[in-house]
Design an enzyme around this catalytic site. Structure first.
Site, short mmCIF file in Angstrom:
data_model
loop_
_atom_site.label_atom_id
_atom_site.label_comp_id
_atom_site.label_asym_id
_atom_site.label_seq_id
_atom_site.Cartn_x
_atom_site.Cartn_y
_atom_site.Cartn_z
N ARG A 127 0.84 -1.20 0.00
CA ARG A 127 0.00 0.00 0.00
C ARG A 127 0.88 1.26 0.00
NH1 ARG A 127 -4.85 0.24 4.21
NH2 ARG A 127 -3.36 0.77 5.81
N ARG A 139 1.24 7.05 4.12
CA ARG A 139 0.85 7.13 5.54
C ARG A 139 2.05 6.83 6.42
NH1 ARG A 139 -4.65 3.82 6.55
NH2 ARG A 139 -3.67 3.76 8.60
N ARG A 150 0.18 -1.58 15.54
CA ARG A 150 -1.23 -1.49 15.17
C ARG A 150 -1.90 -2.86 15.29
NH1 ARG A 150 -0.70 0.92 9.43
NH2 ARG A 150 -2.97 0.88 9.37
P1 AMP Z 1 -6.96 3.37 10.03
O1 AMP Z 1 -6.90 4.29 8.85
O2 AMP Z 1 -8.34 2.85 10.27
O3 AMP Z 1 -5.95 2.26 9.95
O4 AMP Z 1 -6.59 4.25 11.32
C1 AMP Z 1 -5.33 4.88 11.42
C2 AMP Z 1 -5.09 5.27 12.87
O5 AMP Z 1 -6.10 6.19 13.29
C3 AMP Z 1 -5.17 4.12 13.87
O6 AMP Z 1 -3.96 3.41 13.98
C4 AMP Z 1 -5.49 4.90 15.15
O7 AMP Z 1 -4.37 5.57 15.67
C5 AMP Z 1 -6.46 5.96 14.65
N1 AMP Z 1 -7.86 5.47 14.67
C6 AMP Z 1 -8.68 5.25 13.59
N2 AMP Z 1 -9.86 4.82 13.97
C7 AMP Z 1 -9.84 4.74 15.33
C8 AMP Z 1 -10.76 4.33 16.31
N3 AMP Z 1 -12.00 3.90 15.98
N4 AMP Z 1 -10.37 4.38 17.61
C9 AMP Z 1 -9.16 4.82 17.96
N5 AMP Z 1 -8.22 5.19 17.08
C10 AMP Z 1 -8.54 5.17 15.76
#
Ligand code: AMP
Length: 202
Positions: A127, A139, A150
């Site tokens: 990605r 990212r 993560r």
């Molecule tokens: P993602 O794009 O869904 O992989 O999210 C990227 C980052 O955003 C995650 O690793 C968290 O740091 C934060 N994040 C996204 N969604 C949430 C959530 N529902 N609760 C807490 N942190 C979140």
């Protein structure tokens, strides 16, 4: 239609959510995208979330719950929405339940993308490479070291939601290791049964 996509980072939630948006004309609510936009815009929320996100940890429940509660009241969510990357903790799952109940709406189904962890690091690296090749920003958390964190966060805090939604009879597992098209087909098959059932039950 109100749907939750559940699965570890790199499982394909975002890709499948975009396809669902096109087919069903309802928005994708990605808390990750919303938080990245807040970081980009330099808002108070963005400032508080940035370091946590860069470290691969979870942003506080209070912050994400507030963001989602505000977002689902927008007019484009009236016909439904796809929650992508939210809820990620049991506290968030309880918050979703309360939010929907308050608005007199119901969750149709929770689709879990079941994947093999070993393949995930490769997907994340790809990605990042694809984004770079397309001239898009990469990212910060799409690198193997942060990815490990993560994934740990996912197992510690998010995986318990599988049991939570299973117990509620809402969980449907889909093979996330199949091709993108095959995963889409399987999700549509799940929706054809679960969303209809929910509609008749009303
Ligand atoms: P993602 O794009 O869904 O992989 O999210 C990227 C980052 O955003 C995650 O690793 C968290 O740091 C934060 N994040 C996204 N969604 C949430 C959530 N529902 N609760 C807490 N942190 C979140």
């Amino acid at each position: 239609m109100r749907l939750i996509l559940l699965g570890p980072p790199g499982a394909g939630k975002g890709t499948q959510a975009q396809r669902l948006v096109e087919k069903h004309g309802i928005p994708q609510l990605s808390t990750g995208d919303m938080l990245r936009a807040a970081v980009q815009a330099g808002t108070e929320v963005g400032k508080r979330a940035k370091a946590v996100m860069d470290a691969g940890e979870l942003v506080s429940d209070a912050i994400v719950n507030a963001i989602v509660a505000e977002r689902i009241d927008q007019p484009d969510c009236a016909r439904g929405f796809i929650l992508d990357g939210y809820p990620r903790t049991l506290v968030q799952a309880d918050a979703v339940e309360a939010m929907l109940k308050e608005r007199g709406i119901a969750l149709d189904t929770v689709v879990e993308l079941v994947v093999d962890d070993k393949a995930l690091v490769g997907r994340i690296v790809k990605r990042a490479e694809d984004a770079k090749a397309a001239g898009q920003p990469v990212r910060k958390d799409d690198n193997p070291a942060v990815f490990e964190e993560r994934l740990r966060e996912y197992y510690k805090k998010t995986a318990p939601l599988i049991g939570y939604y299973y117990a509620k009879g809402k969980l449907r597992g889909v093979d996330g290791m199949a091709s993108i098209d095959a995963v889409t087909t399987e999700i549509e098959a799940v929706l054809a049964t679960t969303v209809k059932v929910a509609a008749t039950a009303k």
